[in-house]
Design an enzyme around this catalytic site. Structure first.
Site, PDB file in Angstrom:
ATOM      1  CD  GLU A  60      -1.660  -2.476   1.112  1.00 27.72           C
ATOM      2  OE1 GLU A  60      -0.330  -2.633   1.476  1.00 27.72           O
ATOM      3  OE2 GLU A  60      -2.574  -3.277   1.266  1.00 27.72           O
ATOM      4  CG  HIS A 129     -11.255  -7.635   5.789  1.00 27.40           C
ATOM      5  ND1 HIS A 129     -10.067  -8.390   7.073  1.00 27.40           N
ATOM      6  CD2 HIS A 129     -10.933  -8.243   5.010  1.00 27.40           C
ATOM      7  CE1 HIS A 129      -9.379  -8.967   6.121  1.00 27.40           C
ATOM      8  NE2 HIS A 129      -9.812  -8.697   4.745  1.00 27.40           N
TER       9      HIS A 129
HETATM   10  C1  LIG Z   1      -2.200  -4.943   4.363  1.00 27.57           C
HETATM   11  C2  LIG Z   1      -2.611  -5.884   3.543  1.00 27.57           C
HETATM   12  N1  LIG Z   1      -3.303  -5.814   2.589  1.00 27.57           N
HETATM   13  C3  LIG Z   1      -4.482  -6.403   1.539  1.00 27.57           C
HETATM   14  C4  LIG Z   1      -4.582  -7.167   2.838  1.00 27.57           C
HETATM   15  C5  LIG Z   1      -5.694  -8.004   0.990  1.00 27.57           C
HETATM   16  N2  LIG Z   1      -5.259  -8.977   1.194  1.00 27.57           N
HETATM   17  C6  LIG Z   1      -5.467 -10.293   1.735  1.00 27.57           C
HETATM   18  S1  LIG Z   1      -4.157 -11.994   1.381  1.00 27.57           S
HETATM   19  C7  LIG Z   1      -4.301 -11.043  -0.063  1.00 27.57           C
HETATM   20  C8  LIG Z   1      -2.629 -11.782  -0.430  1.00 27.57           C
HETATM   21  C9  LIG Z   1      -1.893 -12.292  -0.079  1.00 27.57           C
HETATM   22  O1  LIG Z   1      -0.995 -12.685  -0.966  1.00 27.57           O
HETATM   23  P1  LIG Z   1       0.080 -13.530  -0.202  1.00 27.57           P
HETATM   24  O2  LIG Z   1       0.801 -13.421   0.174  1.00 27.57           O
HETATM   25  O3  LIG Z   1       1.283 -14.655  -1.292  1.00 27.57           O
HETATM   26  O4  LIG Z   1      -0.220 -14.828   0.590  1.00 27.57           O
HETATM   27  P2  LIG Z   1      -0.708 -15.653   0.320  1.00 27.57           P
HETATM   28  O5  LIG Z   1      -2.409 -15.767  -0.063  1.00 27.57           O
HETATM   29  O6  LIG Z   1      -1.101 -16.214  -1.408  1.00 27.57           O
HETATM   30  O7  LIG Z   1      -0.396 -17.247   1.043  1.00 27.57           O
HETATM   31  C10 LIG Z   1      -3.996  -9.586  -0.014  1.00 27.57           C
HETATM   32  C11 LIG Z   1      -4.187  -8.485  -1.044  1.00 27.57           C
HETATM   33  C12 LIG Z   1      -3.728  -7.874   3.398  1.00 27.57           C
HETATM   34  N3  LIG Z   1      -4.413  -8.916   4.088  1.00 27.57           N
HETATM   35  N4  LIG Z   1      -2.892  -6.463   3.536  1.00 27.57           N
END
Ligand SMILES: Cc1ncc(C[n+]2csc(CCOP(=O)(O)OP(=O)(O)O)c2C)c(N)n1
Lengths: 325, 368
Positions: A60, A129
């Protein structure tokens, strides 16, 4: 006239803005092929391409910081922060850079950036959220803060926000995304209410009930439900700046003000509005300004949010408290 | 630089092939008994069942959300079983398999997704911190905790090591990169365990990084390794080595477990909007459970009876998870005010008292 949900109205507004001005860009996590987790950017990637609808890395601070840079280069980025609770990693860029660039450059620089944030509770989500971070933005000079409550305003105000030379925090009431209204998308933007004007959503004579974003619907339901008092509901629409003339005019007529919001009580927008209205309407007030807000606790687990969020009963209780004087 | 660089598999450490052949690895020898391999198989099957049950419970409206670990069982069980009792783990939100290894009850995990708690277990009791939803935050917590371990002198063969889990998307966050740097300059005893499941919701790996993730460590001054994340033996060997290295005072390691998220990002997500079925099929052939089963079968180390007993155990677990989930009590409204501060707080006390009166007024009227 087109029947649109708030979510679809913002989508249509973004589309109109992108068609109107080739400098308008959309940026954020999952805004491209997925169309955003709430599908607000649905179809834009397909029609405007990856150069104008930018799927960003998951960062972000990076999103807001690079959008500031693109704005300095003449673009008009509309960034999506996926959820309210994920704005905070971008707080530094927003507060120390975005808000102050114009002032620091003695007016030489503008940062016409719009930050869209689905915000507020009531969707049964896990933590981070469902937050209402608006007070942080209000406290920061240099930002404009808008929170729309219906599809008509959503459609027009997103376009007005994009045309604004100032940075705009555009708060989208996520639990109301699916509320529908007839939107005249053929009208001209000049005829639409200017961004920042409060609106009397329901006229009344006994008490003014002020709300914005997700709480407007609840306020209207309260006005409907209360058969004892004639409640005037004002939809604030803009939190920074507040359209005080509209509010003052109403309070002078009704003599009472109740402010309802999902943000926590202490230091919330209601505190600021109460102080100002007390200064401007002291001799017209029949009761202190009453605030109905979330408690000063972290947003609770979802099984408790119906108790945490001000609901119809708590708004009516606030109205009753105003009449107890 | 082509977009495919990031997917290269040149240094993928593997001990057990998808066909179930035990190849071993010169740098990561693993001394393991047949019993231990059967135990790992059992873990893999049980967490997959637990996870599948949770997905169904969400579909039935019993959970608000679930983040499935389907496909990532080996990465989690391999690393989780490499931990010692005194080690400390800082997970994100999908580490149900690691939680399993740390003795966190399934129902405690479900509570958070059901919306009855905001965490639900005692991190110190389990050596397993609360789930962290804001991406990347926990990498810094783990690093700071490891710096504390260092100050306590808890190093050496019997020392404590710290591990933190995050996804490929998380490597884009400032916090994660800051954690790498803090850990490096402080030589902190921490293992960064990235489960590269190829996707961050709809964003493919190419939108996060242009070099393979494990290579990023070298820029920060510590080793990075890429292990076959669907090979439970390789993950166990590599994580154990990295943890031992940390506990002996040699600083951090980045482990990239190269794996795949077989399901949706969460039960709210629709992966058909952004990825194709062929990719899924390709990864199905590398299933983490199947290869262990093949190894056991091909070498006569387990018979039908064994597999049947594990399946029966999984059925029992599924049953238990369902009942436990449905019987999780809803919190009381006044719980909203609990545990906001450690010290008495007059401000909260007053809001609680006012709200209690307000709720009682409905009871008096007999309406709530
Ligand atoms: C700071 C932040 N930005 C956005 C989100 C929304 N979000 C939740 S999971 C996710 C994707 C995460 O991907 P990754 O780090 O590859 O982990 P995975 O879920 O694939 O294990 C996002 C964008 C969040 N939880 N925290």
């Amino acid at each position: 006239m087109t029947n649109l949900t708030i979510g679809k109205a913002i989508n249509a507004g973004l589309r109109a803005a992108m068609e109107h001005d080739p400098k308008v860009l959309v940026m954020g996590e999952d805004v491209g092929r997925l169309g955003g987790v709430f599908r607000v950017t649905d179809g834009l990637h397909k029609d405007f391409g990856a150069d104008r609808v930018i799927d960003t890395p998951l960062a972000e601070s990076g999103i807001v910081g690079t959008a500031i840079g693109m704005a300095l280069r003449g673009y008009r980025p509309v960034v999506e922060i996926q959820f309210d609770g994920f704005f905070f990693p971008a707080a530094n860029q927003t507060f120390t850079q975005l808000a102050k660039m114009r002032r620091r450059s003695a007016g030489a620089l503008s940062v016409p950036l719009v930050m869209r944030i689905p915000y507020g509770g009531g969707i049964g989500a896990v933590e981070h959220h469902s937050e209402s971070p608006e007070s942080y933005f209000l406290h920061t000079a240099g930002l404009r803060v808008i929170s729309v409550a219906n599809a008509v305003d959503a459609y027009w105000m997103i376009q007005q926000a994009i045309r604004s030379e100032d940075p705009v925090i555009f708060l989208e009431p996520k639990r109301r995304y699916y509320e529908k209204a007839e939107v005249d998308t053929e009208a001209s933007i000049a005829e639409a209410a200017p961004m920042g004007a409060a609106r009397v959503a329901r006229p009344g004579t006994d008490v003014t009930l002020l709300a914005y974003g997700p709480m407007v619907k609840t306020a209207l339901q309260a006005a409907e439900a209360d058969t004892e008092h004639s409640i005037e509901v004002i939809d604030l629409r803009s939190l920074a700046p507040v359209d005080y003339p509209t509010v003052v005019e109403s309070v002078k007529r009704t003599g009472r003000l109740v402010v309802a919001h999902e943000a926590t009580l202490t230091g919330g927008p209601g505190a600021e509005i109460a102080a100002r209205i007390t200064e401007e309407c002291f001799y017209h007030l029949e009761s202190p300004v009453i605030r109905v807000a979330a408690f000063d606790t972290p947003y609770p687990q979802s099984r408790l949010e119906e108790y945490y969020l001000p609901d119809l009963d708590r708004v009516l209780d606030g109205v009753d408290r105003a009449f107890a004087y | 630089m082509s977009d495919t660089t990031v997917h290269e598999e040149p240094e993928l450490i593997q001990l057990l092939t998808p066909e179930g052949e035990l190849t071993g690895h010169p740098d990561y020898p693993l001394e393991i008994t047949a019993d231990e391999i059967r135990d790992l198989y059992r873990d893999l099957v049980l967490v997959r069942r637990f996870d599948g049950e949770a997905v169904s419970l969400q579909r039935q409206g019993e959970l608000g959300l679930w983040a499935s670990l389907l496909g990532q069982e080996a990465a989690q069980i391999g690393s989780g079983r490499a931990l010692r009792g005194t080690d400390m783990a800082f997970p994100s939100y999908r580490e149900h398999g690691v939680a399993w290894c740390r003795g966190v009850e399934p129902k405690e995990l479900l509570g958070m997704f059901r919306g009855v708690t905001n965490g639900g277990w005692d991190p110190h009791e389990h050596g397993f911190h609360l789930y962290t939803i804001v991406i990347g935050s926990q990498a810094l917590h783990a690093t700071g905790y490891a710096m504390g371990v260092q100050r306590d002198g808890a190093v050496g063969e019997d020392g404590t090591a710290v591990i933190t889990y995050f996804g490929d998307g998380a490597t884009s966050q400032g916090d994660t990169n800051e954690a790498f740097n803090f850990a490096s300059v402080n030589n902190a005893p921490v293992v960064f365990f990235c489960q590269n499941n190829q996707w961050a919701i709809s964003e493919p790996l190419e939108r996060q990084a242009r070099v393979p993730i494990y290579k990023r460590a070298s820029g920060f001054g510590f080793p990075g390794l890429r292990v076959d994340g669907n090979d439970v033996l390789a993950v166990l060997a590599v994580t154990r080595a990295a943890l031992d290295n940390a506990r002996e005072g040699n600083g951090p390691t980045l482990v990239e477990a190269f794996t795949y998220r077989m399901g949706a990002h969460t039960t709210n997500d629709d992966p058909t909007r952004y990825r194709n079925a062929a990719e899924l099929d390709e990864w199905k052939a590398k299933d983490p459970i199947l290869r262990v089963r093949r190894y056991l079968e091909n070498n006569g180390l387990a018979d039908e009876e064994f597999f049947a007993s594990v399946d029966a155990e999984a059925d029992a677990l599924g049953e238990k998870v369902r009942t436990q989930c449905r019987s999780l009590p809803d919190p009381e409204p006044l719980d909203i005010f609990h545990e906001v501060y450690a010290e008495p707080n007059v401000h909260i006390d007053r809001q609680r008292a006012e709200y209690a009166d307000y709720l009682a007024s409905f009871e008096a009227e007999g309406v709530r």
